[in-house]
Design a protein around this motif. Sequence first.
Motif, PDB file in Angstrom:
ATOM      1  N   ILE A 264       0.969  -0.997   0.013  1.00 34.88           N
ATOM      2  CA  ILE A 264      -0.125  -0.075   0.196  1.00 34.88           C
ATOM      3  C   ILE A 264       1.042   1.284  -0.003  1.00 34.88           C
ATOM      4  O   ILE A 264       0.506   2.248  -0.688  1.00 34.88           O
ATOM      5  N   ALA A 265       1.760   1.329   0.733  1.00 33.54           N
ATOM      6  CA  ALA A 265       2.547   2.475   0.837  1.00 33.54           C
ATOM      7  C   ALA A 265       3.311   2.711  -0.374  1.00 33.54           C
ATOM      8  O   ALA A 265       3.760   3.798  -0.836  1.00 33.54           O
ATOM      9  N   GLY A 266       3.633   1.715  -1.227  1.00 31.75           N
ATOM     10  CA  GLY A 266       4.444   1.715  -2.306  1.00 31.75           C
ATOM     11  C   GLY A 266       3.543   2.064  -3.291  1.00 31.75           C
ATOM     12  O   GLY A 266       4.168   3.182  -4.599  1.00 31.75           O
ATOM     13  N   ALA A 267       2.327   2.139  -3.420  1.00 35.16           N
ATOM     14  CA  ALA A 267       1.231   2.599  -4.425  1.00 35.16           C
ATOM     15  C   ALA A 267       1.001   4.160  -4.194  1.00 35.16           C
ATOM     16  O   ALA A 267       1.157   4.936  -4.970  1.00 35.16           O
ATOM     17  N   ILE A 268       1.076   4.461  -2.835  1.00 32.71           N
ATOM     18  CA  ILE A 268       0.902   5.845  -2.550  1.00 32.71           C
ATOM     19  C   ILE A 268       2.211   6.654  -2.719  1.00 32.71           C
ATOM     20  O   ILE A 268       1.936   7.788  -3.293  1.00 32.71           O
ATOM     21  N   TRP A 269       3.396   6.061  -2.783  1.00 37.25           N
ATOM     22  CA  TRP A 269       4.386   6.607  -3.143  1.00 37.25           C
ATOM     23  C   TRP A 269       4.714   6.987  -4.477  1.00 37.25           C
ATOM     24  O   TRP A 269       5.141   7.681  -5.317  1.00 37.25           O
ATOM     25  N   ALA A 270       4.029   5.847  -5.351  1.00 39.87           N
ATOM     26  CA  ALA A 270       3.953   5.823  -6.763  1.00 39.87           C
ATOM     27  C   ALA A 270       3.210   6.937  -7.253  1.00 39.87           C
ATOM     28  O   ALA A 270       3.694   7.588  -8.378  1.00 39.87           O
ATOM     29  N   TRP A 280       1.651  -1.597 -13.343  1.00 37.05           N
ATOM     30  CA  TRP A 280       2.054  -2.912 -13.871  1.00 37.05           C
ATOM     31  C   TRP A 280       3.809  -2.910 -14.046  1.00 37.05           C
ATOM     32  O   TRP A 280       4.083  -3.764 -14.975  1.00 37.05           O
ATOM     33  N   ASP A 281       4.379  -2.151 -13.161  1.00 31.89           N
ATOM     34  CA  ASP A 281       5.959  -2.319 -13.416  1.00 31.89           C
ATOM     35  C   ASP A 281       6.247  -3.693 -12.827  1.00 31.89           C
ATOM     36  O   ASP A 281       5.637  -4.158 -12.086  1.00 31.89           O
ATOM     37  N   VAL A 285       4.435  -5.758 -10.070  1.00 34.95           N
ATOM     38  CA  VAL A 285       3.768  -7.083 -10.176  1.00 34.95           C
ATOM     39  C   VAL A 285       4.239  -8.226  -9.218  1.00 34.95           C
ATOM     40  O   VAL A 285       3.544  -8.878  -8.361  1.00 34.95           O
ATOM     41  N   TRP A 286       5.676  -8.332  -9.112  1.00 34.11           N
ATOM     42  CA  TRP A 286       6.008  -9.214  -8.280  1.00 34.11           C
ATOM     43  C   TRP A 286       5.926  -9.007  -6.553  1.00 34.11           C
ATOM     44  O   TRP A 286       5.625 -10.034  -5.887  1.00 34.11           O
ATOM     45  N   THR A 287       6.084  -7.742  -6.480  1.00 36.88           N
ATOM     46  CA  THR A 287       5.305  -7.430  -5.009  1.00 36.88           C
ATOM     47  C   THR A 287       4.035  -8.136  -4.600  1.00 36.88           C
ATOM     48  O   THR A 287       3.663  -8.397  -3.583  1.00 36.88           O
ATOM     49  N   PHE A 288       3.045  -7.802  -5.636  1.00 35.64           N
ATOM     50  CA  PHE A 288       1.736  -8.423  -5.454  1.00 35.64           C
ATOM     51  C   PHE A 288       1.698  -9.750  -5.536  1.00 35.64           C
ATOM     52  O   PHE A 288       0.974 -10.387  -4.868  1.00 35.64           O
ATOM     53  N   VAL A 289       2.463 -10.401  -6.212  1.00 34.90           N
ATOM     54  CA  VAL A 289       2.763 -11.941  -6.441  1.00 34.90           C
ATOM     55  C   VAL A 289       2.994 -12.445  -5.072  1.00 34.90           C
ATOM     56  O   VAL A 289       2.279 -13.444  -4.651  1.00 34.90           O
ATOM     57  N   PHE A 333      15.327  -6.883 -14.947  1.00 35.92           N
ATOM     58  CA  PHE A 333      13.962  -6.428 -15.555  1.00 35.92           C
ATOM     59  C   PHE A 333      14.115  -4.806 -15.489  1.00 35.92           C
ATOM     60  O   PHE A 333      14.639  -4.303 -14.440  1.00 35.92           O
ATOM     61  N   VAL A 334      13.800  -4.183 -16.367  1.00 36.09           N
ATOM     62  CA  VAL A 334      13.945  -2.665 -16.613  1.00 36.09           C
ATOM     63  C   VAL A 334      12.514  -1.987 -16.491  1.00 36.09           C
ATOM     64  O   VAL A 334      11.796  -2.616 -17.017  1.00 36.09           O
ATOM     65  N   GLY A 335      12.588  -1.035 -15.533  1.00 37.01           N
ATOM     66  CA  GLY A 335      11.397  -0.685 -15.163  1.00 37.01           C
ATOM     67  C   GLY A 335      11.530   0.519 -14.343  1.00 37.01           C
ATOM     68  O   GLY A 335      12.652   1.114 -14.064  1.00 37.01           O
TER      69      GLY A 335
END
Length: 342
Positions: A264-270, A280-281, A285-289, A333-335
């Motif tokens: 959640i904090a990563g989404a707010i920062w993004a 969908w970086d 994606v892998w954090t969600f996985v 992975f580049v993102g």
Amino acid sequence: MIDQELARNADIAVWAAMVALAVAMLAFAAHLAVTGSGRERASEGVRPSGVDAQSAGAAAGESGRGESEGGESEGGESGGGVDVLAPPETDAPAPTRRWGIIGLQVTWLATFALVAAVVMRSLSVGRAPLGNMYEFALVACMFTLVVYSLWSLRKDRLWLGLFVTLPVLVTLGLAMVSWHTEASKLMPSLNSIWLIIHVTIATLSVALFTIGCAVALLYLAKDRAEQRGPVTGWLAALPESKALERITYGIHIVAFPLWTFTLIAGAIWAEQAWGRYWGWDPKEVWTFVIWVVYAAYLHARATSGWAARKATWLAVAGFVSIIINYAVVNVFFVGWHSYSGL
């Protein structure tokens, strides 16, 4: 202003922590060997039970009656029955905790050295040491050692020491050899209070997941050994499989909400940095996985239709996902999250 001399001292402290961890590993391994051997010998001297105990009692009664009728025994001593309820006589010594205590003490030395390394790295760059893979590895390893060391003050966790110090030592070795970066300023996109909030909680979560995975693997090994018959070797030094499974679940119950906060904090920062909560970086994606896999473990653990052993494999799969996220996605992975510093 970057203080390269202080940064080099931080690296020296990391090397010192690695030496201490290697010594602690040897001591913890000796503790498992000695404790397992002692418990194995003790189990071989357990007194008979059931039919054997009744037979032994009957034989003892007959012997006692025979000796009472004949007065004294042949050797001149007064006769008497054998107390089958007395503890068995065995030459096996009680397992010693000496090696485990030594391992824990040296682990504390390694913890202090790693805390000093993180502090010096932070002072050398004038910011939180969370800007690249190398610094993330240092802080995650520090949290792992701190959690285990403090936990060991409350509970006897000497049996776990080897399986905590080993992954920490391997991670620090990779950090120094493959992920090391020179002390440098923070990238502008990372210059936010959310760096401290988001990444600190992420490193603490990874520390708990590391310990949780170690206990999960020990549970799987002990459970398999118990199903095959008497447990021998170093596995005999571990708690019962049911206790290990409960510990595994308890650790993940604490770690999962922290990882949820990380997401959640990563989404707010993004949203503040890039103007969107989710893009969908690969890192996102892998954090969600990882979150999904651990959620599946907790759900399976609470579902009566799932065996504890099958559910625990999901916890192991979650930690494998963490390794992929950190060691593969960060590097290849580049993102938007390409902050490895390599």
